[in-house]
Design a protein around this motif. Sequence first.
Motif, PDB file in Angstrom:
ATOM      1  N   UNK A 355       0.815  -1.221   0.000  1.00 20.67           N
ATOM      2  CA  UNK A 355       0.000   0.000   0.000  1.00 20.67           C
ATOM      3  C   UNK A 355       0.849   1.271   0.000  1.00 20.67           C
ATOM      4  N   UNK A 356       2.139   1.149   0.152  1.00 20.53           N
ATOM      5  CA  UNK A 356       3.016   2.326   0.086  1.00 20.53           C
ATOM      6  C   UNK A 356       3.162   2.865  -1.322  1.00 20.53           C
ATOM      7  N   UNK A 363      -5.340  -0.823  -5.609  1.00 19.61           N
ATOM      8  CA  UNK A 363      -5.802  -2.197  -5.801  1.00 19.61           C
ATOM      9  C   UNK A 363      -6.320  -2.786  -4.488  1.00 19.61           C
ATOM     10  N   UNK A 364      -5.616  -2.534  -3.411  1.00 19.69           N
ATOM     11  CA  UNK A 364      -6.017  -3.104  -2.124  1.00 19.69           C
ATOM     12  C   UNK A 364      -7.351  -2.532  -1.682  1.00 19.69           C
ATOM     13  N   UNK A 400      -9.787   3.187   6.696  1.00 22.71           N
ATOM     14  CA  UNK A 400      -9.304   4.435   7.298  1.00 22.71           C
ATOM     15  C   UNK A 400      -7.874   4.261   7.832  1.00 22.71           C
ATOM     16  N   UNK A 401      -7.618   3.142   8.479  1.00 24.19           N
ATOM     17  CA  UNK A 401      -6.276   2.885   9.019  1.00 24.19           C
ATOM     18  C   UNK A 401      -5.247   2.770   7.897  1.00 24.19           C
ATOM     19  N   UNK A 402      -5.624   2.103   6.808  1.00 25.62           N
ATOM     20  CA  UNK A 402      -4.687   1.948   5.691  1.00 25.62           C
ATOM     21  C   UNK A 402      -4.379   3.296   5.057  1.00 25.62           C
ATOM     22  N   UNK A 403      -5.386   4.114   4.864  1.00 30.18           N
ATOM     23  CA  UNK A 403      -5.150   5.426   4.251  1.00 30.18           C
ATOM     24  C   UNK A 403      -4.279   6.305   5.140  1.00 30.18           C
ATOM     25  N   UNK A 404      -4.416   6.142   6.474  1.00 36.92           N
ATOM     26  CA  UNK A 404      -3.642   6.977   7.387  1.00 36.92           C
ATOM     27  C   UNK A 404      -2.155   6.631   7.336  1.00 36.92           C
ATOM     28  N   UNK A 408       2.495   0.850   5.996  1.00 36.09           N
ATOM     29  CA  UNK A 408       2.553  -0.210   7.007  1.00 36.09           C
ATOM     30  C   UNK A 408       1.667  -1.404   6.669  1.00 36.09           C
ATOM     31  N   UNK A 409       1.049  -1.416   5.461  1.00 32.70           N
ATOM     32  CA  UNK A 409       0.106  -2.491   5.127  1.00 32.70           C
ATOM     33  C   UNK A 409       0.413  -3.072   3.754  1.00 32.70           C
TER      34      UNK A 409
END
Length: 840
Positions: A355-356, A363-364, A400-404, A408-409
């Motif tokens: 996700x970086x 895609x994720x 929301x956590x992934x976008x923040x 890290x994902x």
Amino acid sequence: MGGLFAGYTGAPGRYDEMCAAPGQVRGHWSHLATALNALGAAELQRCRDDAWRQIRDNDVTFNIYGDPRGMGRPWELDLIPLLIGSEEWQVIEAGLMQRAELLNLVLKDVYGPRQLLNQGLLPPELVYGHPGFLRPCAGLPQATGRELLFYAADLVRGADGRLKVLGDRAQAPSGAGYALENRMVVSRVLPSLFRDSHVHRLANYFRAVRAALNHLSPRPEEEANIVLLTPGPANEAYFEHAYLASYLGYTLVQGGDLLVRDGRVWLGTLEGLRPVDVILRRMDDNYCDPVELREDSCLGVPGLVNAVRCGRVAVANALGSGWLESPALLPFLPRLSRHLLGEDLRLASVPTWWCGEKRGLSHVLANLERLVIKPVYRGGGLRMQFGGDLGALQRAELERCIRARPHLYVGQEAQAMSSAPVLAERGVAPRAAVMRSFLVADEHQYHAMPGGLTRVSAAEDQHSVTTQSGGVSKDTWVLATEPERHSSLWLESRQARHVFNSSDELPGRVADNLYWVGRYAERAEFTSRLLRLALRFLMTGEDENATCLECLLQALDQLAPPLTVVPSGAAAQAREHQLLRLISEDDRPGALAQTLNALLSSARSVRDRLSGDTWRVITELGEQLRSLQRLEAAQLLDALDEMDNLVQAFSAFSGLIQENMTRGRGWLFLDMGRRIERAILTTRLLRALLTPPAARGEEETLLESMLSALDSLMSYRRRYRQGARADNLLELIVSDERNPRSLAYQLSRLEKRVGALPREQDKGIRSELVRLTLEAATLVRLADVGRLAEVSPESGRREVLEPFLNALGDRLPALSEALTAAYFRAAETPQQLVRSRARG
């Protein structure tokens, strides 16, 4: 295919390892399926029970955090192995070796010239934004060309039958010891099947491990001193750490056993400081040094990074290698393989998106419901989540956590993992399987273990296949084309240069734990004997035993102060309740269950120092502890049986320690613990039962009770051939050095043990420890048992015996404290630096 496998079809929509189609067994499985069918369900059940018994007796454990069974959770093993054909294994082995070479080159570059970053082949955020990238480890030297000495890969087979890498393990790959234990157990319970299946042996892999670690030593001209660094008994895989240390012949150490001086790592032993050449670490690298890495770590060695930087010690795997485990690296490996090796990746990874990167993030987020979302770092407090299992609100929160913090994902394609047959409650059932393969490097190439650790899901519908989630393990059989000769780790060359004698490699922590193993074992046995006697008196219900019972309860109360005072003459039910509390309450200081818990805790810390037979007795004591904790009111007969069993178990323990344990430093401290504890407890028992006034008609019964509790009644009767008298009892229990239960015997042995301790032999003056031992022994030798037995006509007390026991009772704990101060809390001094011993 009928019999045991009747109705077995594999899991729907998955590739099945055994069956190509319902009822159609794959070629390399045919012999195994036929042989298991011939054994039948009843015989297989017997074999499974035998395997479970071996696992229990060897105390093979894997600690699942939060499991109510605590640190004693037994290892789960399914008897049906996973089979891999010879031709397929050649393909897998080549792919694993290539992947290990690639990751080693990536690791060297990232902590070295960083050309992959400069050329844009790796994004800087993937490296510098990862918590596992340890900046202080940049440029650290390594004795060989491979910083990634050990490597493991988790392999899954998709519905198309192709194996893919689910994840890489480069930090301190665990599981090789469990794979070896699985092989030991299965080959013992199914010996003919194992022999006839032509299975590749594992010993060559572990021989390569020993050779690789020896080659790492910064002192190639001398035999390497190699230690295995463990976080301690609370770690989930502590069994494996102790097992491998014992199997490979290395000293098992914790961070507190090591220290850094003058750029070198030293092992603190009772003989002084010994240089350490190689550390095989079994903890995450960021915990290894609180000075330069994780400052809140209590597990590591302060200054270790600097010692590696100075080239005076080697660490395997190299510090900083944990970064390679990031699943964010997986999408970049095909391009890196072409760049660094000039060839395509032979073993593909499970499709993964980081996700970086913008493309990966898009895609994720667009496919959350069909992906597995993983954190890039296992130690960051984030957890793996299956998108398809989440509700709408949960998916929104995850997004929301992934976008923040997208870097890290990762999102990974959910796999329909292949199924493998397992022995279930009702026949054979399919379970999802993951195989972990292990590799080790020498100076030329990587070598793969011809087998591995296979894990299967605990339930048919379970997504996650991990040991922490309750998964079950399997042995992994790589089939050879012809019978393979039996091989042992210890079949070394006749031209072996040196014999490394590690008998004096005894850290103070280990000596301390062995000392308390001795003390707790003696305390538990002593308490069991007193409780057994008290239970017998209580169950007879005879009035003439009432006084003896009161006295025994008072003696027990000195070991475990009562939570509530039970008055003299109380009802039998209150006495029963008091005794059961003294037996079963594991949170009450001095209670039997609490003492057994303490014994098991100390024993686990030194399990690599205890023989297999001794450990089986320790395991049995753990089983009996669980039985004690289940005791309830009105179970006095069961409690009495448990006391009998405990006394027998401790007799076996004492015999094994005396007959099977080498008379080295470890045995010395264990035996001293037993002698000190026995002397302390005997002194307390004499004070509790002989110094208070007693009715003349009751004293003989009381003396016989004491002789029985001290296991000296038969010796007394054979010697004196008359009723019990106080002066005769004191002669036997206090002064007779031939009686192994007497005070004189304990103190004479203590004198010899103290005289044999390191740093005591060459002193010109008596230390505090020697002085206290001599004082206590002299006090007993000079005792006049006739005067000790005299009863004052005025007070009815033995007024000479009481101060004698008080004086002895003061010196014995002081002696223990002096021993602790001298050897278990000893400060390191320059005089303790011991130069490398001559080899020859």
